[in-house]
Design a protein around this motif. Structure first.
Motif, PDB file in Angstrom:
ATOM      1  N   GLU A 156      -5.570   3.341   3.284  1.00  0.00           N
ATOM      2  CA  GLU A 156      -5.380   2.497   4.470  1.00  0.00           C
ATOM      3  C   GLU A 156      -4.790   3.290   5.632  1.00  0.00           C
ATOM      4  O   GLU A 156      -5.213   3.120   6.775  1.00  0.00           O
ATOM      5  CB  GLU A 156      -4.465   1.307   4.147  1.00  0.00           C
ATOM      6  N   ASP A 175      -0.062  -2.392  10.911  1.00  0.00           N
ATOM      7  CA  ASP A 175      -0.620  -3.172   9.803  1.00  0.00           C
ATOM      8  C   ASP A 175      -0.504  -2.415   8.485  1.00  0.00           C
ATOM      9  O   ASP A 175      -0.186  -3.001   7.449  1.00  0.00           O
ATOM     10  CB  ASP A 175      -2.081  -3.530  10.080  1.00  0.00           C
ATOM     11  N   GLN A 178       2.994  -2.676   7.270  1.00  0.00           N
ATOM     12  CA  GLN A 178       3.238  -4.016   6.749  1.00  0.00           C
ATOM     13  C   GLN A 178       2.559  -4.230   5.397  1.00  0.00           C
ATOM     14  O   GLN A 178       3.154  -4.780   4.477  1.00  0.00           O
ATOM     15  CB  GLN A 178       2.759  -5.068   7.765  1.00  0.00           C
ATOM     16  N   HIS A 179       1.320  -3.783   5.253  1.00  0.00           N
ATOM     17  CA  HIS A 179       0.589  -3.960   3.989  1.00  0.00           C
ATOM     18  C   HIS A 179       1.266  -3.219   2.843  1.00  0.00           C
ATOM     19  O   HIS A 179       1.331  -3.729   1.709  1.00  0.00           O
ATOM     20  CB  HIS A 179      -0.855  -3.504   4.123  1.00  0.00           C
ATOM     21  N   GLU A 182       4.171  -5.320   1.856  1.00  0.00           N
ATOM     22  CA  GLU A 182       3.715  -6.553   1.195  1.00  0.00           C
ATOM     23  C   GLU A 182       3.286  -6.277  -0.231  1.00  0.00           C
ATOM     24  O   GLU A 182       3.565  -7.078  -1.132  1.00  0.00           O
ATOM     25  CB  GLU A 182       2.568  -7.191   1.990  1.00  0.00           C
ATOM     26  N   ARG A 183       2.600  -5.164  -0.442  1.00  0.00           N
ATOM     27  CA  ARG A 183       2.199  -4.800  -1.813  1.00  0.00           C
ATOM     28  C   ARG A 183       3.451  -4.579  -2.672  1.00  0.00           C
ATOM     29  O   ARG A 183       3.472  -4.959  -3.830  1.00  0.00           O
ATOM     30  CB  ARG A 183       1.352  -3.529  -1.808  1.00  0.00           C
TER      31      ARG A 183
END
Length: 186
Positions: A156, A175, A178-179, A182-183
């Motif tokens: 990513e 992003d 953030q991802h 979040e993971r």
């Protein structure tokens, strides 16, 4: 008029900026010499070839990231999630602080199929990057899942740089950050 005294470190730094901005193949020895304030012939006093210089640049970038970015993953004075957040933020900051994005990603795309000499250095960098991320994810997930999450974060991140270059929109980097968090929180 050429600068009389330039250190090898300064040559590597200027080359790094040019390679990030223009790419390896589009950067000539003349470009490098001008950026360093040297005559083209004087440049060979520091490096025998552009390939030799690029190997030094790759090693310098790797060492910088190993000591200043990837090392954050192993700093036990902070909880794992905070280390993940700091490491990714620092990585984005370093890559975005000069024009061109992620040098290692750029060079992997540009040279991997044509300049085999650079592959070992680039692989070492990405393997160390992967280990650092997997180490952080392994604080919450079993090793196989931690490895996959780390791989996803790298994919990513490198893809985000492609999109930033195409769109001039840095939101892709935010992003990615953030991802990755979040993971970790999943």
């Amino acid at each position: 008029m050429p600068v009389q005294k330039v250190t090898k470190v300064e040559v590597v730094k200027q080359a790094l900026f040019l390679f990030k901005k223009q790419g390896y193949h589009r950067t000539s020895m003349s470009d490098l010499a001008v950026a360093c304030g040297l005559l083209k012939g004087s440049f060979y006093h520091y490096f025998s070839s552009k390939d030799a210089l690029m190997l030094e640049v790759l090693e310098t970038v790797h060492q910088y990231f190993a000591t200043r970015v990837f090392s954050i993953a192993y700093d036990e004075t902070f909880p794992p999630r905070e280390r993940l957040e700091k490491m990714i933020a620092k990585q984005i900051y370093v890559a975005a602080s000069t024009e061109g994005g992620c040098l290692m990603g750029n060079m992997a795309i540009e040279t991997a199929l044509v300049t085999q000499e650079f592959l070992p250095k680039m692989r070492e960098f990405f393997e160390e990057y992967l280990r650092a991320l997997a180490h952080l994810y392994s604080s919450k997930f079993e090793p196989t899942i931690a490895q996959k999450l780390a791989e996803q974060a790298i994919v990513e991140y490198e893809g985000a740089w492609i999109m930033v270059k195409l769109t001039q929109n840095n939101q892709f980097l935010h992003d990615v950050h953030q991802h990755a968090l979040e993971r970790f929180d999943a």
